[in-house]
Motif scaffolding. Sequence first.
Motif, mmCIF file in Angstrom:
data_model
loop_
_atom_site.group_PDB
_atom_site.id
_atom_site.type_symbol
_atom_site.label_atom_id
_atom_site.label_comp_id
_atom_site.label_asym_id
_atom_site.label_seq_id
_atom_site.Cartn_x
_atom_site.Cartn_y
_atom_site.Cartn_z
ATOM 1 N N UNK A 119 -12.073 47.853 18.495
ATOM 2 C CA UNK A 119 -12.025 49.185 19.112
ATOM 3 C C UNK A 119 -10.908 50.057 18.552
ATOM 4 N N UNK A 120 -9.836 49.454 18.123
ATOM 5 C CA UNK A 120 -8.704 50.237 17.643
ATOM 6 C C UNK A 120 -7.934 50.826 18.809
ATOM 7 N N UNK A 121 -7.141 51.865 18.527
ATOM 8 C CA UNK A 121 -6.261 52.421 19.566
ATOM 9 C C UNK A 121 -7.022 52.938 20.791
ATOM 10 N N UNK A 122 -6.502 52.586 21.955
ATOM 11 C CA UNK A 122 -6.999 53.122 23.223
ATOM 12 C C UNK A 122 -5.796 53.576 24.042
ATOM 13 N N UNK B 287 -1.953 50.414 24.497
ATOM 14 C CA UNK B 287 -1.649 51.250 25.666
ATOM 15 C C UNK B 287 -0.176 51.665 25.647
ATOM 16 N N UNK B 288 0.700 50.759 25.258
ATOM 17 C CA UNK B 288 2.129 51.078 25.198
ATOM 18 C C UNK B 288 2.420 52.159 24.166
ATOM 19 N N UNK B 289 1.629 52.225 23.100
ATOM 20 C CA UNK B 289 1.843 53.216 22.039
ATOM 21 C C UNK B 289 1.314 54.600 22.400
ATOM 22 N N UNK B 290 0.485 54.686 23.429
ATOM 23 C CA UNK B 290 -0.095 55.969 23.827
ATOM 24 C C UNK B 290 0.904 56.768 24.651
ATOM 25 N N UNK B 291 1.023 58.059 24.391
ATOM 26 C CA UNK B 291 1.953 58.877 25.186
ATOM 27 C C UNK B 291 1.573 58.970 26.671
#
Length: 190
Positions: free
Chosen positions: A50-53, A99-103
């Motif tokens: 899925x890649x980034x979420x 999830x941690x990388x998402x603003x």
Amino acid sequence: MRIVIAGAGSALGDATASALRAGGHQAITIGRAECDLRDFAAVQAMAHRLGPVDGVIHLVGGWRGGGGLAGQSDADWDWLQTMIVGTLRNTTRAFLDSVAASPAGAFAMVSQTGLAKPTAGNANYLAAKAAAETWLLAVGDALKKGPGRVHIERVMALYSDADRAAEPDRDFSRHIHVRDLGQRLANVFD
């Protein structure tokens, strides 16, 4: 935002996906056909594909119980801890870095108001829900150095239009409609 709904395919999963899409988000629905969420390696592989979420809404679970403490079977406990706690552990570990990388990253789950006053007939179920809440709060601790967060919705019970049609004389006044809970879960990402 790209939001994974783990345990999609239920009335609540459908309502949550609709609310997310209405809010301009991409709802990625994961049901049994897409991934065995009980298998950590399978969940890791899916997360990689899925890649980034930006978030995960965990809706996997179900209820088993009744019969007082003597009626709390080992088979029911094994099923509940696997479906409620095990799948939550797998999805949060597999998607944590994304999830941690998402603003605006977040993990969300649905729990039970019965945790405030457990009953013997619900002991297995509520113990699993308590463990799931504890796990998700620990995930929140892992996210605390960034903007990521966790969200828990406690409800007594759910109902859908199909439930009301099937039981028109039933009192649903203490239940929450899946559409309303789906919207509350979607609002976590607004």
